[in-house]
Scaffold this motif. Sequence first.
Motif, PDB file in Angstrom:
ATOM      1  N   VAL A 128       6.654  91.531 -82.637  1.00  0.00           N
ATOM      2  CA  VAL A 128       6.403  91.869 -84.043  1.00  0.00           C
ATOM      3  C   VAL A 128       6.930  90.756 -84.942  1.00  0.00           C
ATOM      4  O   VAL A 128       6.288  90.387 -85.937  1.00  0.00           O
ATOM      5  N   ASN A 129       8.100  90.204 -84.611  1.00  0.00           N
ATOM      6  CA  ASN A 129       8.650  89.107 -85.417  1.00  0.00           C
ATOM      7  C   ASN A 129       7.762  87.855 -85.349  1.00  0.00           C
ATOM      8  O   ASN A 129       7.641  87.122 -86.330  1.00  0.00           O
ATOM      9  N   GLN A 130       7.121  87.624 -84.201  1.00  0.00           N
ATOM     10  CA  GLN A 130       6.181  86.497 -84.092  1.00  0.00           C
ATOM     11  C   GLN A 130       4.964  86.724 -84.993  1.00  0.00           C
ATOM     12  O   GLN A 130       4.483  85.793 -85.659  1.00  0.00           O
ATOM     13  N   LEU A 131       4.470  87.969 -85.022  1.00  0.00           N
ATOM     14  CA  LEU A 131       3.341  88.305 -85.906  1.00  0.00           C
ATOM     15  C   LEU A 131       3.743  88.161 -87.375  1.00  0.00           C
ATOM     16  O   LEU A 131       2.977  87.644 -88.193  1.00  0.00           O
ATOM     17  N   LEU A 132       4.958  88.599 -87.706  1.00  0.00           N
ATOM     18  CA  LEU A 132       5.449  88.459 -89.074  1.00  0.00           C
ATOM     19  C   LEU A 132       5.548  86.993 -89.480  1.00  0.00           C
ATOM     20  O   LEU A 132       5.219  86.633 -90.615  1.00  0.00           O
TER      21      LEU A 132
ATOM     22  N   LEU B  41      -0.100  96.264 -85.664  1.00  0.00           N
ATOM     23  CA  LEU B  41      -0.828  95.298 -84.819  1.00  0.00           C
ATOM     24  C   LEU B  41      -0.303  95.277 -83.385  1.00  0.00           C
ATOM     25  O   LEU B  41      -0.842  94.576 -82.536  1.00  0.00           O
ATOM     26  N   ASN B  42       0.768  96.037 -83.140  1.00  0.00           N
ATOM     27  CA  ASN B  42       1.273  96.171 -81.764  1.00  0.00           C
ATOM     28  C   ASN B  42       1.410  97.655 -81.434  1.00  0.00           C
ATOM     29  O   ASN B  42       2.349  98.075 -80.745  1.00  0.00           O
ATOM     30  N   ASP B  43       0.447  98.441 -81.895  1.00  0.00           N
ATOM     31  CA  ASP B  43       0.531  99.901 -81.812  1.00  0.00           C
ATOM     32  C   ASP B  43       0.668 100.401 -80.380  1.00  0.00           C
ATOM     33  O   ASP B  43       1.412 101.341 -80.112  1.00  0.00           O
ATOM     34  N   THR B  44      -0.050  99.783 -79.440  1.00  0.00           N
ATOM     35  CA  THR B  44      -0.017 100.251 -78.045  1.00  0.00           C
ATOM     36  C   THR B  44       1.036  99.517 -77.209  1.00  0.00           C
ATOM     37  O   THR B  44       1.104  99.699 -75.998  1.00  0.00           O
ATOM     38  N   LYS B  45       1.838  98.682 -77.860  1.00  0.00           N
ATOM     39  CA  LYS B  45       2.931  97.942 -77.202  1.00  0.00           C
ATOM     40  C   LYS B  45       2.432  97.031 -76.070  1.00  0.00           C
ATOM     41  O   LYS B  45       3.165  96.713 -75.141  1.00  0.00           O
ATOM     42  N   ARG B  46       1.142  96.573 -76.194  1.00  0.00           N
ATOM     43  CA  ARG B  46       0.591  95.675 -75.153  1.00  0.00           C
ATOM     44  C   ARG B  46       0.656  94.215 -75.572  1.00  0.00           C
ATOM     45  O   ARG B  46       0.313  93.330 -74.792  1.00  0.00           O
ATOM     46  N   LYS B  47       1.038  93.960 -76.822  1.00  0.00           N
ATOM     47  CA  LYS B  47       1.184  92.588 -77.340  1.00  0.00           C
ATOM     48  C   LYS B  47      -0.135  91.819 -77.237  1.00  0.00           C
ATOM     49  O   LYS B  47      -0.173  90.644 -76.850  1.00  0.00           O
ATOM     50  N   ILE B  48      -1.236  92.493 -77.600  1.00  0.00           N
ATOM     51  CA  ILE B  48      -2.551  91.859 -77.437  1.00  0.00           C
ATOM     52  C   ILE B  48      -2.931  90.971 -78.629  1.00  0.00           C
ATOM     53  O   ILE B  48      -3.770  90.077 -78.487  1.00  0.00           O
ATOM     54  N   VAL B  49      -2.342  91.203 -79.803  1.00  0.00           N
ATOM     55  CA  VAL B  49      -2.653  90.356 -80.967  1.00  0.00           C
ATOM     56  C   VAL B  49      -1.899  89.041 -80.821  1.00  0.00           C
ATOM     57  O   VAL B  49      -0.675  89.020 -80.720  1.00  0.00           O
ATOM     58  N   GLN B  50      -2.653  87.957 -80.803  1.00  0.00           N
ATOM     59  CA  GLN B  50      -2.059  86.642 -80.549  1.00  0.00           C
ATOM     60  C   GLN B  50      -2.071  85.722 -81.761  1.00  0.00           C
ATOM     61  O   GLN B  50      -1.152  84.938 -81.949  1.00  0.00           O
ATOM     62  N   HIS B  51      -3.112  85.836 -82.591  1.00  0.00           N
ATOM     63  CA  HIS B  51      -3.243  84.864 -83.688  1.00  0.00           C
ATOM     64  C   HIS B  51      -3.825  85.539 -84.924  1.00  0.00           C
ATOM     65  O   HIS B  51      -4.771  86.321 -84.828  1.00  0.00           O
ATOM     66  N   ILE B  52      -3.239  85.216 -86.095  1.00  0.00           N
ATOM     67  CA  ILE B  52      -3.694  85.795 -87.371  1.00  0.00           C
ATOM     68  C   ILE B  52      -3.967  84.661 -88.358  1.00  0.00           C
ATOM     69  O   ILE B  52      -3.129  83.763 -88.531  1.00  0.00           O
TER      70      ILE B  52
ATOM     71  N   MET C  77      -8.791  88.740 -93.116  1.00  0.00           N
ATOM     72  CA  MET C  77      -7.776  88.525 -92.100  1.00  0.00           C
ATOM     73  C   MET C  77      -8.458  88.519 -90.738  1.00  0.00           C
ATOM     74  O   MET C  77      -8.970  89.541 -90.269  1.00  0.00           O
ATOM     75  N   ASP C  78      -8.498  87.331 -90.111  1.00  0.00           N
ATOM     76  CA  ASP C  78      -9.050  87.204 -88.754  1.00  0.00           C
ATOM     77  C   ASP C  78      -7.921  87.408 -87.747  1.00  0.00           C
ATOM     78  O   ASP C  78      -6.888  86.723 -87.797  1.00  0.00           O
ATOM     79  N   ILE C  79      -8.145  88.354 -86.817  1.00  0.00           N
ATOM     80  CA  ILE C  79      -7.095  88.734 -85.858  1.00  0.00           C
ATOM     81  C   ILE C  79      -7.647  88.557 -84.449  1.00  0.00           C
ATOM     82  O   ILE C  79      -8.579  89.262 -84.035  1.00  0.00           O
ATOM     83  N   ILE C  80      -7.094  87.595 -83.727  1.00  0.00           N
ATOM     84  CA  ILE C  80      -7.562  87.275 -82.371  1.00  0.00           C
ATOM     85  C   ILE C  80      -6.722  88.042 -81.352  1.00  0.00           C
ATOM     86  O   ILE C  80      -5.491  87.987 -81.376  1.00  0.00           O
ATOM     87  N   CYS C  81      -7.409  88.753 -80.430  1.00  0.00           N
ATOM     88  CA  CYS C  81      -6.725  89.611 -79.451  1.00  0.00           C
ATOM     89  C   CYS C  81      -7.097  89.222 -78.022  1.00  0.00           C
ATOM     90  O   CYS C  81      -8.114  88.569 -77.778  1.00  0.00           O
ATOM     91  N   THR C  82      -6.262  89.677 -77.073  1.00  0.00           N
ATOM     92  CA  THR C  82      -6.513  89.372 -75.655  1.00  0.00           C
ATOM     93  C   THR C  82      -6.954  90.610 -74.876  1.00  0.00           C
ATOM     94  O   THR C  82      -7.053  90.565 -73.654  1.00  0.00           O
ATOM     95  N   GLY C  83      -7.186  91.723 -75.555  1.00  0.00           N
ATOM     96  CA  GLY C  83      -7.614  92.950 -74.877  1.00  0.00           C
ATOM     97  C   GLY C  83      -8.324  93.866 -75.842  1.00  0.00           C
ATOM     98  O   GLY C  83      -8.581  93.501 -77.000  1.00  0.00           O
ATOM     99  N   ASP C  84      -8.635  95.072 -75.387  1.00  0.00           N
ATOM    100  CA  ASP C  84      -9.309  96.047 -76.238  1.00  0.00           C
ATOM    101  C   ASP C  84      -8.409  96.397 -77.421  1.00  0.00           C
ATOM    102  O   ASP C  84      -7.281  96.852 -77.244  1.00  0.00           O
ATOM    103  N   PHE C  85      -8.933  96.199 -78.626  1.00  0.00           N
ATOM    104  CA  PHE C  85      -8.086  96.264 -79.822  1.00  0.00           C
ATOM    105  C   PHE C  85      -8.336  97.502 -80.680  1.00  0.00           C
ATOM    106  O   PHE C  85      -7.847  97.581 -81.804  1.00  0.00           O
ATOM    107  N   ARG C  86      -9.081  98.492 -80.175  1.00  0.00           N
ATOM    108  CA  ARG C  86      -9.497  99.588 -81.040  1.00  0.00           C
ATOM    109  C   ARG C  86      -8.306 100.392 -81.616  1.00  0.00           C
ATOM    110  O   ARG C  86      -8.341 100.776 -82.782  1.00  0.00           O
ATOM    111  N   ALA C  87      -7.279 100.617 -80.821  1.00  0.00           N
ATOM    112  CA  ALA C  87      -6.101 101.368 -81.318  1.00  0.00           C
ATOM    113  C   ALA C  87      -5.391 100.579 -82.415  1.00  0.00           C
ATOM    114  O   ALA C  87      -5.016 101.135 -83.457  1.00  0.00           O
ATOM    115  N   GLU C  88      -5.222  99.267 -82.196  1.00  0.00           N
ATOM    116  CA  GLU C  88      -4.567  98.412 -83.188  1.00  0.00           C
ATOM    117  C   GLU C  88      -5.412  98.322 -84.459  1.00  0.00           C
ATOM    118  O   GLU C  88      -4.872  98.353 -85.577  1.00  0.00           O
TER     119      GLU C  88
END
Length: 507
Positions: free
Chosen positions: A336-340, A449-460, A471-482
């Motif tokens: 979360v701190n990396q996303l911030l 952006l880390n709702d499922t605790k999978r750390k899938i959001v990588q770049h904002i 806001m463009d949000i790049i993910c590494t997995g299924d992002f529907r919950a986030e």
Amino acid sequence: MKEKYGIIDIGSNTIRLVIYERQKSGRLREIENVKAVARLRNYLTDAHILTEEGIFLLLDTLRSFQEITRHHQLERVRCVATATIRQAKNKQEIIELVEKNTDFHMRVLTGVEEAYYGFLAVVNSTPITEAITVDIGGGSTEVTYYKDRELLESYSFPFGALSLRQTFVSGNVPTEEELKRLSIYLTEQIQSLPWLSEKKVPLVSMGGSARNIVQIHQLMKQYPLAGVHQYEMKRKHLFDVRKLLMSLSFEELQKLEGLSKDRADLIIPALEVFCALYDTVDASSFVLSRKGLRDGIFYEELIQPFGTQLFPNVLQESFYELAQDYDIRLDDVQHVNQLLAQLVAQIRKLKLYPITEEDVHDMKQAAHVFYLGQYIDEEASSQHTFYLLANRTIDGLMHKDRVKLALIASYKNKPLFKQYIAPFSDWFSKEEQRRMRFIGALVKFAHSLNDTKRKIVQHITLTKQPGAIVMDIICTGDFRAEEYQAEKNKKQLEKIWKQPIELRFRQ
């Protein structure tokens, strides 16, 4: 079974047994605190001999404590004695009698050791890096000066609240004339130490008398926050309490809320010490440390195996304890701190909000404990988060900073924020309140952006488009919950920026 530790503190006024239990975080939680008002000082003769009656009282008290320590099956109990036993010429006889008649081995502390343990307690439980410390007992008063968390000076005055009362006060409370003589004596004694003069640093006080003075002041001003550790007073506040105490009869003092009945005849002499010290030091404030001698002894025992007697960072240690106690996953906090950090960089680049370094610092702290109230109840996590943080002592955070952290880490919406801040609204300016709402909204959004605790959001990446912020949000997995949570939580930021935010999630 959980580890338990016991300590017996044989003071001139009180004898106290405290039992601690080690929590899963490593923190020691107090589970028993038994006090006996023995006033051993009254049994010390002019020739500095502790009378047979005084020795019997000591042994009888220790045997009553022994029943409790045996019940808790404590294998080792630290037993320390201070001024009265230290000043007794028959102390060796007393040590031998304690060892022969009880389970305990009594260690008599020197004045220097007593002062050192007080310093150790303060420096490991407050954010204050330079201060004068004072610990008033019944028969001695220890003072130290430390700078950059390093002890530079220490001294033990051979007077305490009980001995000052015996010497200067004929009745239960001092007359104006007696108080004047006491004040002159204390000023002369304190000014005999040149290193105390004009330091202009906080005066950090330990012990029961200081705690009672703080409790009285909190009741006088109807203080809205729980806890006394790291509570701050100014010179005017000390003298307000002094004025109140001097206006009351002894019977009224015994009934005064916040003041222990057994301390009613000692509180004014003790307060006089604080006032004399405050003026000599020209202190910036009077701060209470609830941690004192007993804690200092444990800090030495618990930290020393790691090659030091100081926590490298008091506040980090507290956040580690919070994480352990409330099952906060530190890898999630780090993500979360990396996303911030990415959001802050983008917001600064587009000049959407003037984020300061203090704001960034506050974000990192809030991200560490954001919605920790979920540990108690998911549905009311915001309310629980605010209550826990505002009312739990956090070593290294002064009271205003603790409330600030609670407001940011519990942020849900503006109406709830206004409800939480209502008792503290005069603590913060309108601008500070706006900033807290923004930081709270940003931390809440980053957590979504880390709702499922999978750390899938990588770049904002943020860009300004006509009529909206994209806001463009790049993910590494299924992002529907986030995506669902982010859409829900973006409206708080939209209100602050006064324009819509368009979220574009991509895998």
